[in-house]
Design an enzyme around this catalytic site. Structure first.
Site, PDB file in Angstrom:
ATOM      1  N   LEU A  14      31.280   8.787  19.621  1.00  0.00           N
ATOM      2  CA  LEU A  14      31.085   9.810  18.591  1.00  0.00           C
ATOM      3  C   LEU A  14      30.260  10.977  19.127  1.00  0.00           C
ATOM      4  CD1 LEU A  14      30.405   7.162  15.830  1.00  0.00           C
ATOM      5  CD2 LEU A  14      32.389   8.705  15.935  1.00  0.00           C
ATOM      6  N   PRO A  15      30.310  12.131  18.428  1.00  0.00           N
ATOM      7  CA  PRO A  15      29.646  13.314  18.978  1.00  0.00           C
ATOM      8  C   PRO A  15      28.129  13.191  19.121  1.00  0.00           C
ATOM      9  CG  PRO A  15      31.235  13.948  17.269  1.00  0.00           C
ATOM     10  CD  PRO A  15      31.137  12.451  17.239  1.00  0.00           C
TER      11      PRO A  15
ATOM     12  N   THR B 271      26.797   9.810  23.562  1.00  0.00           N
ATOM     13  CA  THR B 271      25.497  10.269  24.069  1.00  0.00           C
ATOM     14  C   THR B 271      24.676  10.714  22.867  1.00  0.00           C
ATOM     15  OG1 THR B 271      26.477  11.062  26.120  1.00  0.00           O
ATOM     16  CG2 THR B 271      24.304  11.922  25.569  1.00  0.00           C
TER      17      THR B 271
ATOM     18  N   LYS C 122      20.688   8.458  30.901  1.00  0.00           N
ATOM     19  CA  LYS C 122      21.657   9.571  30.821  1.00  0.00           C
ATOM     20  C   LYS C 122      20.922  10.915  30.671  1.00  0.00           C
ATOM     21  CE  LYS C 122      25.466  11.830  29.383  1.00  0.00           C
ATOM     22  NZ  LYS C 122      26.637  12.126  30.141  1.00  0.00           N
TER      23      LYS C 122
ATOM     24  N   LYS D  21      23.387  20.237  24.810  1.00  0.00           N
ATOM     25  CA  LYS D  21      23.128  19.074  23.949  1.00  0.00           C
ATOM     26  C   LYS D  21      22.222  18.062  24.669  1.00  0.00           C
ATOM     27  CE  LYS D  21      25.320  14.901  22.287  1.00  0.00           C
ATOM     28  NZ  LYS D  21      26.488  14.053  22.192  1.00  0.00           N
TER      29      LYS D  21
HETATM   30  P1  NAD Z   1      35.051  14.859  20.776  1.00  0.00           P
HETATM   31  O1  NAD Z   1      34.471  15.778  19.780  1.00  0.00           O
HETATM   32  O2  NAD Z   1      36.299  15.246  21.510  1.00  0.00           O
HETATM   33  O3  NAD Z   1      35.331  13.424  20.094  1.00  0.00           O
HETATM   34  C1  NAD Z   1      34.528  12.860  19.102  1.00  0.00           C
HETATM   35  C2  NAD Z   1      35.457  12.297  18.052  1.00  0.00           C
HETATM   36  O4  NAD Z   1      34.681  11.642  17.048  1.00  0.00           O
HETATM   37  C3  NAD Z   1      36.282  13.386  17.330  1.00  0.00           C
HETATM   38  O5  NAD Z   1      37.656  13.085  17.391  1.00  0.00           O
HETATM   39  C4  NAD Z   1      35.743  13.340  15.895  1.00  0.00           C
HETATM   40  O6  NAD Z   1      36.723  13.639  14.933  1.00  0.00           O
HETATM   41  C5  NAD Z   1      35.295  11.903  15.814  1.00  0.00           C
HETATM   42  N1  NAD Z   1      34.347  11.648  14.730  1.00  0.00           N
HETATM   43  C6  NAD Z   1      33.296  12.411  14.316  1.00  0.00           C
HETATM   44  N2  NAD Z   1      32.665  11.791  13.302  1.00  0.00           N
HETATM   45  C7  NAD Z   1      33.315  10.644  13.075  1.00  0.00           C
HETATM   46  C8  NAD Z   1      33.136   9.578  12.171  1.00  0.00           C
HETATM   47  N3  NAD Z   1      32.140   9.595  11.269  1.00  0.00           N
HETATM   48  N4  NAD Z   1      34.002   8.538  12.218  1.00  0.00           N
HETATM   49  C9  NAD Z   1      35.020   8.524  13.117  1.00  0.00           C
HETATM   50  N5  NAD Z   1      35.243   9.503  14.001  1.00  0.00           N
HETATM   51  C10 NAD Z   1      34.392  10.550  13.982  1.00  0.00           C
HETATM   52  O7  NAD Z   1      33.863  14.547  21.806  1.00  0.00           O
HETATM   53  P2  NAD Z   1      34.007  13.876  23.243  1.00  0.00           P
HETATM   54  O8  NAD Z   1      34.088  14.922  24.280  1.00  0.00           O
HETATM   55  O9  NAD Z   1      35.018  12.798  23.165  1.00  0.00           O
HETATM   56  O10 NAD Z   1      32.539  13.258  23.390  1.00  0.00           O
HETATM   57  C11 NAD Z   1      32.174  12.050  22.738  1.00  0.00           C
HETATM   58  C12 NAD Z   1      30.787  11.654  23.231  1.00  0.00           C
HETATM   59  O11 NAD Z   1      30.829  11.487  24.646  1.00  0.00           O
HETATM   60  C13 NAD Z   1      29.701  12.689  22.956  1.00  0.00           C
HETATM   61  O12 NAD Z   1      28.524  12.021  22.574  1.00  0.00           O
HETATM   62  C14 NAD Z   1      29.541  13.409  24.288  1.00  0.00           C
HETATM   63  O13 NAD Z   1      28.250  13.935  24.457  1.00  0.00           O
HETATM   64  C15 NAD Z   1      29.811  12.277  25.257  1.00  0.00           C
HETATM   65  N6  NAD Z   1      30.292  12.711  26.569  1.00  0.00           N
HETATM   66  C16 NAD Z   1      31.306  13.613  26.666  1.00  0.00           C
HETATM   67  C17 NAD Z   1      31.741  14.008  27.930  1.00  0.00           C
HETATM   68  C18 NAD Z   1      32.858  15.014  28.084  1.00  0.00           C
HETATM   69  O14 NAD Z   1      33.060  15.501  29.209  1.00  0.00           O
HETATM   70  N7  NAD Z   1      33.612  15.330  27.037  1.00  0.00           N
HETATM   71  C19 NAD Z   1      31.140  13.483  29.087  1.00  0.00           C
HETATM   72  C20 NAD Z   1      30.135  12.539  28.946  1.00  0.00           C
HETATM   73  C21 NAD Z   1      29.712  12.150  27.680  1.00  0.00           C
END
Ligand code: NAD
Length: 298
Positions: A65-66, A96, A171, A246
């Site tokens: 999740l975000p 994260t 992290k 973030k």
């Molecule tokens: P994203 O926004 O693409 O995906 C998050 C998903 O969670 C979305 O589809 C959103 O609709 C869903 N969501 C939000 N609230 C929700 C809820 N209450 N119930 C169900 N689903 C819900 O983000 P991402 O890039 O996939 O990142 C996810 C996590 O991974 C974050 O914490 C980010 O910091 C971490 N992260 C991302 C990356 C990257 O390169 N994208 C790298 C390392 C870590």
């Protein structure tokens, strides 16, 4: 074969869930966004209408999740996953988030008789797709041992960093180094150029000298120096500045909570705030050289 619920099927979550599915596990998914649900369905993932709808049939739940507020809303409260799941369910939170929220959710999981790890990742979307993520894991040894075979499907480096929340701690401490390093490199390359140094010549010197570091070698902010650098692709991420922002804010929240002095982390967070607020959040984090050094990025 595990029966896995996967919540948060975004840029990272969907490819991670896909890898678990390909490895032969049974996956039920949930996301609040219709397009994410649709994408999961077309990958063969069964999608339910609410997170708790999956609980009857799963022994493990992964969340991606975000931010902390989303993790709280899914896990905590009378209608949350922890209250509704059968005792003994294994939870892997790969989001994260802030250390304090992570530790609070862990405590509630233990209270309700569940096993839990926090397992934030590095490696980005490419790592999620290729199953090559690094997982930094916090939580009890037994929960780590149960989760490890699943983490090994989604990742390549799996490190147990200690108790609850220690994955998140590792992290954000690591990414605080990365953010500070990128600013230092940007300042040095911009200054060098103003002093008449060719950036490639300076790279050849510094990368083999005491100024060298991972960000300089892999994400060099000056175009045309390092093949893997987003600078060569007009700063398309890569690792988005918004994500770095973030993580730096999380490090500052943690530092304040723990009473730790992180003056350079605070400065890096402030500089990325300026950069993101100026509309650059979708650029790679190395593009901050444009703000710091001007011509070095041209
Ligand atoms: P994203 O926004 O693409 O995906 C998050 C998903 O969670 C979305 O589809 C959103 O609709 C869903 N969501 C939000 N609230 C929700 C809820 N209450 N119930 C169900 N689903 C819900 O983000 P991402 O890039 O996939 O990142 C996810 C996590 O991974 C974050 O914490 C980010 O910091 C971490 N992260 C991302 C990356 C990257 O390169 N994208 C790298 C390392 C870590």
């Amino acid at each position: 074969m595990a029966q896995i619920g996967f919540i948060g099927l975004g840029n990272m979550g969907l490819p991670m869930a896909r890898n678990l599915l390909k490895a032969g596990h049974d996956i039920t998914g949930f996301d609040v966004v219709a397009a994410a649900q649709e994408a999961a369905r077309s990958d063969g993932i069964a999608v339910v209408a609410a997170p708790t709808d999956m609980l009857g049939g799963v022994d493990t739940v992964v969340t991606m999740l975000p931010a902390g507020e989303h993790v709280r809303s899914v896990y905590l409260g009378d209608e949350g996953l922890l209250a509704k799941a059968a005792p003994g369910t294994l939870f892997l939170d790969c989001s994260t988030i802030d250390v304090a929220t992570s530790r609070e959710v862990h405590a509630e999981a233990v209270d309700k008789g569940h096993a839990m790890i926090d397992a934030p990742v590095s490696g980005g979307v490419a790592g999620a797709e290729g199953g090559t993520l690094t997982f930094m894991v916090g939580g009890p040894k037994e929960a780590f041992a149960r989760a490890k075979p699943l983490l090994e499907i989604m990742g390549r480096n799996i490190v147990h960093a200690g108790g609850a929340g220690n994955g998140q701690a590792a992290k954000i401490c690591n990414n605080m180094i990365l953010g500070i390093s990128m600013i230092a490199i940007s300042e040095a390359f911009a200054l060098g150029q103003k002093l008449g140094l060719d950036p490639k010549v300076f790279f050849d010197i510094s990368s083999a000298a005491s100024g060298s570091c991972w960000a300089m070698l892999n994400h060099n902010p000056v175009p045309g120096i390092v093949e893997t650098s987003a600078a060569n692709r007009n700063y398309q991420p890569g690792f988005a500045a918004a994500m770095m922002h973030k993580d730096l804010k999380l490090s500052q929240a943690a530092a304040s909570h723990a009473g730790a002095a992180t003056p350079l982390g605070a400065e890096a967070a402030a500089l990325y705030t300026l950069f993101v607020n100026a509309g650059n959040g979708n650029l790679d984090y190395s593009a901050i050289i444009k703000m710091i050094g001007g011509s070095a990025a041209n």
